[in-house]
Design an enzyme around this catalytic site. Structure first.
Site, PDB file in Angstrom:
ATOM      1  CD  GLU A   1       9.283  58.365  61.925  1.00  0.00           C
ATOM      2  OE1 GLU A   1       8.158  58.672  62.289  1.00  0.00           O
ATOM      3  OE2 GLU A   1       9.932  57.387  62.291  1.00  0.00           O
TER       4      GLU A   1
ATOM      5  CB  CYS B   1       6.346  67.726  62.891  1.00  0.00           C
ATOM      6  SG  CYS B   1       7.478  66.940  64.152  1.00  0.00           S
TER       7      CYS B   1
ATOM      8  CB  CYS C   1      17.544  61.249  69.235  1.00  0.00           C
ATOM      9  SG  CYS C   1      17.747  62.353  70.314  1.00  0.00           S
TER      10      CYS C   1
ATOM     11  CB  CYS D   1      13.980  60.234  76.490  1.00  0.00           C
ATOM     12  SG  CYS D   1      14.620  61.948  76.108  1.00  0.00           S
TER      13      CYS D   1
ATOM     14  CB  CYS E   1      11.646  58.975  72.753  1.00  0.00           C
ATOM     15  SG  CYS E   1      11.703  59.721  71.233  1.00  0.00           S
TER      16      CYS E   1
ATOM     17  CB  CYS F   1       9.533  61.284  67.650  1.00  0.00           C
ATOM     18  SG  CYS F   1       8.894  62.497  68.879  1.00  0.00           S
TER      19      CYS F   1
HETATM   20  N1  SAH Z   1      14.585  66.476  71.129  1.00  0.00           N
HETATM   21  C1  SAH Z   1      13.538  67.238  71.231  1.00  0.00           C
HETATM   22  C2  SAH Z   1      12.743  67.240  70.346  1.00  0.00           C
HETATM   23  C3  SAH Z   1      11.729  66.009  70.167  1.00  0.00           C
HETATM   24  S1  SAH Z   1      10.299  66.964  70.460  1.00  0.00           S
HETATM   25  C4  SAH Z   1      12.797  67.425  72.557  1.00  0.00           C
HETATM   26  O1  SAH Z   1      13.263  66.458  73.354  1.00  0.00           O
HETATM   27  O2  SAH Z   1      12.143  68.294  72.841  1.00  0.00           O
HETATM   28  C5  SAH Z   1       9.025  65.630  70.511  1.00  0.00           C
HETATM   29  C6  SAH Z   1       8.216  65.738  71.910  1.00  0.00           C
HETATM   30  O3  SAH Z   1       7.546  64.523  71.931  1.00  0.00           O
HETATM   31  C7  SAH Z   1       9.468  65.757  72.879  1.00  0.00           C
HETATM   32  O4  SAH Z   1       8.584  66.526  74.083  1.00  0.00           O
HETATM   33  C8  SAH Z   1       9.550  64.504  73.598  1.00  0.00           C
HETATM   34  O5  SAH Z   1      10.041  64.181  74.788  1.00  0.00           O
HETATM   35  C9  SAH Z   1       8.223  63.775  73.108  1.00  0.00           C
HETATM   36  N2  SAH Z   1       7.962  62.298  73.035  1.00  0.00           N
HETATM   37  C10 SAH Z   1       8.997  61.504  72.603  1.00  0.00           C
HETATM   38  N3  SAH Z   1       8.386  60.430  72.551  1.00  0.00           N
HETATM   39  C11 SAH Z   1       7.156  60.217  72.805  1.00  0.00           C
HETATM   40  C12 SAH Z   1       6.138  59.330  73.255  1.00  0.00           C
HETATM   41  N4  SAH Z   1       6.395  58.103  72.868  1.00  0.00           N
HETATM   42  N5  SAH Z   1       4.684  59.731  73.511  1.00  0.00           N
HETATM   43  C13 SAH Z   1       4.701  61.193  73.951  1.00  0.00           C
HETATM   44  N6  SAH Z   1       5.581  61.915  73.718  1.00  0.00           N
HETATM   45  C14 SAH Z   1       6.887  61.689  73.182  1.00  0.00           C
END
Ligand code: SAH
Length: 347
Positions: free
Chosen positions: A89, A102, A109, A113, A116, A334
């Site tokens: 995406e 973006c 991944c 987390c 996510c 994401c």
């Molecule tokens: N892997 C990298 C790049 C992802 S950036 C990282 O972890 O930084 C995307 C950002 O959105 C990261 O800060 C991630 O933690 C956050 N994120 C992921 N899922 C999310 C969600 N459901 N709501 C809000 N933020 C989210």
């Protein structure tokens, strides 16, 4: 899968031209066509014979825009299809100062987390540098006429952990920031990591002053370990030390991302701990309310509580903002679109 032509930088293309017995100016011609988002079969400046030769070794289409969703605020979300059928995406956010794209760096991944959507099915594979760059080439082509560069800023915040695909991500940044190419300054490129400390040190020595963003989401190691498995490997202190080193080496202020999760990381104690951890540091904190991902079950902090958290941080002397959620009506978080498609009945 065949090779990806977009993975070659100008030196690689020069070698290719020599190998094919072509004049060296062909390398620049191919590179410009790549940057315009052309597929090999549409590079009509090249002879039909050369195109055919290229097609024997390289994928005609590195990536296509499979579908586009447009939100009420103008944000566009793209689903890209790769040559092997995998999906990633991307998002284009339109601001008065320019357009920020973006990009994704991996299919899936492995960081998993707890909030996510990207990690729900694990890591499928890394994207190559040319596949990452093609997301921008294709969006420029779609939004403009191929000559005009619509994408002015790039954030590596799509699916994947950029520092878990280090070499390809670095090759991508070098290519899109190179003079004579898209020429996007490293200052207009933001790389976001969940906090892979050794790679953060490595990045500081590359001479590419991109904006470093780190997904912190909690000042407490114990809490962070519950929501981010990578926190079992690196502590908050180690992350902050790596950020300070990044600032010393590059002169760039760093950014912490902090997604507010109801009852988890939005407490007064968390705000106080952030203030004592980060007070006086050359950093900024980007708060965002969690985008709820139904498979993950975590809830977003309500708006008024998010504002109180923000004002606590500011009263404590920190530089912080609460980001408005762009494109919330089109599944902004994401991995949500890809999961909707791969999990849905329409494919
Ligand atoms: N892997 C990298 C790049 C992802 S950036 C990282 O972890 O930084 C995307 C950002 O959105 C990261 O800060 C991630 O933690 C956050 N994120 C992921 N899922 C999310 C969600 N459901 N709501 C809000 N933020 C989210």
């Amino acid at each position: 899968m065949k090779k990806i032509l977009q993975d070659l930088d100008i030196r690689g293309l020069e070698r290719l031209a020599a190998e094919y017995g072509e004049k060296s100016y062909r390398a620049g011609q191919i590179r410009r066509a790549i940057h315009r988002g052309e597929d090999i079969s549409s590079m009509t400046e090249l002879s039909a014979a050369l195109r055919e030769k290229l097609l024997e070794e390289y994928e005609d289409v590195a990536l296509t825009i499979d579908r586009t969703l447009t939100a009420s605020d103008g944000t566009e979300k793209f689903l890209f299809e790769l040559a092997d059928g995998n999906l990633v995406e991307g998002v284009l956010m339109k601001y008065s100062y320019g357009n920020t794209q973006c990009v994704s760096t991996q299919v899936g991944c492995r960081m998993n987390c707890a909030f996510c959507a990207s990690g729900l099915h694990g890591l499928v594979r890394n994207l190559s540098s040319g596949e990452i760059a093609s997301q921008i080439y294709k969006v420029n082509r779609k939004e403009g006429d191929g000559k005009e560069r619509k994408v002015t800023n790039v954030v590596l915040m799509g699916s994947g952990e950029p520092l878990d695909n280090y070499d390809n991500v670095l090759a991508f940044i070098r290519e899109i920031s190179a003079p004579g190419g898209l020429n996007i300054s490293p200052r207009n490129i933001s790389l976001s990591t969940c906090g892979l400390v050794p790679e953060m040190y490595r990045l500081a020595d590359e001479g590419l002053p991109v904006n470093l963003c780190v997904s912190l989401h909690s000042p407490f190691d114990e809490e962070r370990r519950k929501i981010m498995p990578v926190a079992k490997k690196y502590s908050v202190r180690e992350i902050v030390a790596a950020c300070d080193n990044y600032f010393e080496k590059t002169g760039r202020r760093y950014i912490f991302e902090y997604s507010l999760i109801k009852g988890v990381n939005d407490t007064p104690a968390a705000a106080a701990a952030l203030i004592s951890l980060l007070g006086g540091k050359p950093c900024h904190i980007n708060l965002i309310r969690l985008n709820e991902v139904k498979e993950r079950g975590l809830k977003s902090t309500v708006e008024s509580d998010a504002h109180s958290f923000l004002s606590r941080l500011r009263k404590g002397g920190l530089s912080a903002t609460l980001r408005r959620r762009t494109g919330a009506d089109i599944g902004g978080a994401c991995g949500q679109l890809r999961n909707g498609v791969i999990g849905g009945a329409d494919r």
